[in-house]
Scaffold this active site. Structure first.
Site, PDB file in Angstrom:
ATOM      1  CB  SER A  13      -8.195   3.810   2.468  1.00  0.00           C
ATOM      2  OG  SER A  13      -7.384   3.222   3.466  1.00  0.00           O
ATOM      3  CE  LYS A  45      -3.972   2.045   2.441  1.00  0.00           C
ATOM      4  NZ  LYS A  45      -4.919   1.904   3.571  1.00  0.00           N
ATOM      5  CB  SER A  54      -8.545   0.972   5.427  1.00  0.00           C
ATOM      6  OG  SER A  54      -9.273   2.147   5.221  1.00  0.00           O
TER       7      SER A  54
HETATM    8  N1  GLN Z   1     -13.246   4.511   5.794  1.00  0.00           N
HETATM    9  C1  GLN Z   1     -12.696   4.920   7.055  1.00  0.00           C
HETATM   10  C2  GLN Z   1     -12.258   6.365   6.966  1.00  0.00           C
HETATM   11  O1  GLN Z   1     -12.471   6.947   5.972  1.00  0.00           O
HETATM   12  C3  GLN Z   1     -11.567   4.030   7.444  1.00  0.00           C
HETATM   13  C4  GLN Z   1     -10.333   4.320   6.734  1.00  0.00           C
HETATM   14  C5  GLN Z   1      -9.186   3.471   7.164  1.00  0.00           C
HETATM   15  O2  GLN Z   1      -9.345   2.458   7.837  1.00  0.00           O
HETATM   16  N2  GLN Z   1      -8.004   3.927   6.815  1.00  0.00           N
HETATM   17  O3  GLN Z   1     -11.721   6.905   7.870  1.00  0.00           O
END
Ligand code: GLN
Length: 446
Positions: free
Chosen positions: A127, A52, A151
């Site tokens: 994400s 990532k 995410s």
């Molecule tokens: N979708 C969540 C957010 O926007 C989680 C994102 C994540 O786990 N990095 O914060």
């Protein structure tokens, strides 16, 4: 083989932001020529892996999905990347993500939209959308993601692969570009549970570069894959099967529980009464931490710098206005507000207290049960654009994953069925540092 597949399908899937074919081939050649005994051979010898893009890689552009880091060329490797070198994997490239890991669909990437390989009209989740899509599309067998509020697990569910968020502190965050430091954890995304256990093994452990990494033993996760779940006590929170969770998702969970029952486990309904506060608590805390963490992107120290500024203040303003996307700006404003004097007690401090209550819900349940089981997401993957106009509907997609980060416990998403041709994920949540039990239960489905 990975590159062959990437050249075939990444045109459609768009999972990778950067590839490093020449270096990967050199590493492969070097590994090929190395003389090993069984003990000196790396745990993941020769395995291709995608990383990532919020995990820094020396001499390989690392953007965190943001234009503000568009040309950031790190001078060091994250601890997990060093550990992968020791495990003798081959880094294939960097994977697309929502900017600074803020989002649930990878639509917030500053660069491109990654597609869900099961249906190119639907999002891969986020994400870590690139990390899940690349594994689902057969481009790489292993990838690393990061999980602050879901995410890793949510994109794993949407793409029909296996994703684990380790216990907070299990894996070093050194070299992970911070979003919300008290919640962020790096974790493995793979095609099956066994691979996942191997990858977690390779990246776990205490690190003197990360004071929040934990000084606890790293067990042999692969050895826990015994297939034996006899006598296992499962808790199923009623809040995780309530309103907003669609019928196919619910049915897939009951079907999975039946399988476990057949193997000698028992389950009961329980309550995590503070679940309903998890979403606001998370958005106050994560945005507050993000507003502080992202202060460092000022056009002076890293990456992008706005060209036409006369004063230092203008330089800061222009760089940040041009470099950050809308969602990141929204979080910085939310967080700055929640931390500002006069509002701190009402928002940040209150959210910290509620976090403690949410954590306590989990502790209470884990006094009587070994694991908690529920869906990973309320629905399967949604279509592009479906949730971008209203941030709250996007935020609500993480309602089942966020409490786990607030409590700091480990959880995995494993495929558990389909709804209209799209994969669904089963979430298995464990006690602090008990990834072994989580894996053992997940493995029972394979
Ligand atoms: N979708 C969540 C957010 O926007 C989680 C994102 C994540 O786990 N990095 O914060």
């Amino acid at each position: 083989e990975s590159y062959k597949r990437i050249h075939q399908v990444d045109h459609d899937v768009q999972a990778f932001l950067a590839l490093d074919e020449e270096r990967a081939r050199n590493v492969a050649k070097m590994l090929d020529g190395k003389v090993h005994t069984d003990e000196t051979k790396g745990l993941l010898f020769g395995m291709p892996i995608g990383i990532k893009d919020n995990i820094v890689t020396k001499d390989l552009i690392t953007t965190s999905g943001s234009k503000i880091l568009g040309d950031f060329d790190p001078i060091y490797d994250a601890t997990v990347v060093e550990k992968l070198h020791n495990a003798e994997t081959i880094t294939i490239g960097k994977l697309n993500m929502d900017e600074f890991a803020m989002g649930s669909s990878t639509e917030n990437s500053g660069f491109k939209k990654t597609k869900n390989p099961w249906n190119l009209e639907t999002v891969p989740g986020g994400s870590s959308g690139g990390s899940a899509a690349s594994v689902a599309a057969g481009e790489v067998p292993f990838s690393l993601g990061s999980d602050t509020g879901g995410s890793i697990r949510q994109p794993a569910a949407f793409c029909g692969v296996v994703g684990l968020k380790p216990t907070y502190g299990r894996v070093s965050r050194f070299g992970l570009i911070a979003f919300a430091s008290s919640l962020d954890q790096i974790g493995p995304i793979t095609r099956n549970v066994e691979d996942n256990a191997y990858l977690l093994q390779a990246i776990s452990g205490l690190d003197k570069m990360d004071s929040t990494s934990a000084n606890v033993d790293v067990p042999n996760f692969v050895q826990s894959l015994t297939g034996d779940v006899k006598g296992l006590r499962i808790a199923v929170p009623k809040e995780y099967l309530g309103e907003g969770v669609n019928e196919e998702v619910r049915q897939s969970i009951f079907a999975s529980l039946k399988v476990l029952e057949g193997l000698g486990a028992t389950w009961e309904e329980v309550s995590l009464p503070h679940s309903k506060y998890a979403l606001p608590t998370y958005y106050i805390l994560s945005s507050s931490e993000a507003s502080a963490n992202l202060a460092r992107f000022d056009g002076v120290r890293y990456g992008y710098r706005s060209a036409n500024s006369n004063t230092l203040i203008d330089l800061y303003k222009n760089t940040r206005a041009e470099g950050f996307g809308d969602e990141v700006k929204r979080r910085i404003m939310l967080g700055t507000f929640a931390l500002s004097s006069g509002y701190y007690d009402a928002y940040y401090k209150k959210a910290q207290k509620v976090r403690t209550l949410i954590k306590k819900d989990f502790e209470d349940v884990f006094e009587k049960y070994d694991v908690i089981i529920g869906p990973t997401t309320p629905t399967p993957a949604f279509k592009f654009g479906e949730k971008t106009s209203d941030p709250l509907t996007m935020y609500a997609n993480d309602i089942l994953t966020i409490p786990v980060n607030l409590a700091g416990v480990p959880a995995i998403s494993v495929p558990c069925g389909f709804d209209k041709g799209l994969p669904l994920g089963l979430q298995i949540i464990g006690k602090h540092f008990d990834e072994s039990t989580v894996y053992r239960v997940a493995h029972a489905f394979e």
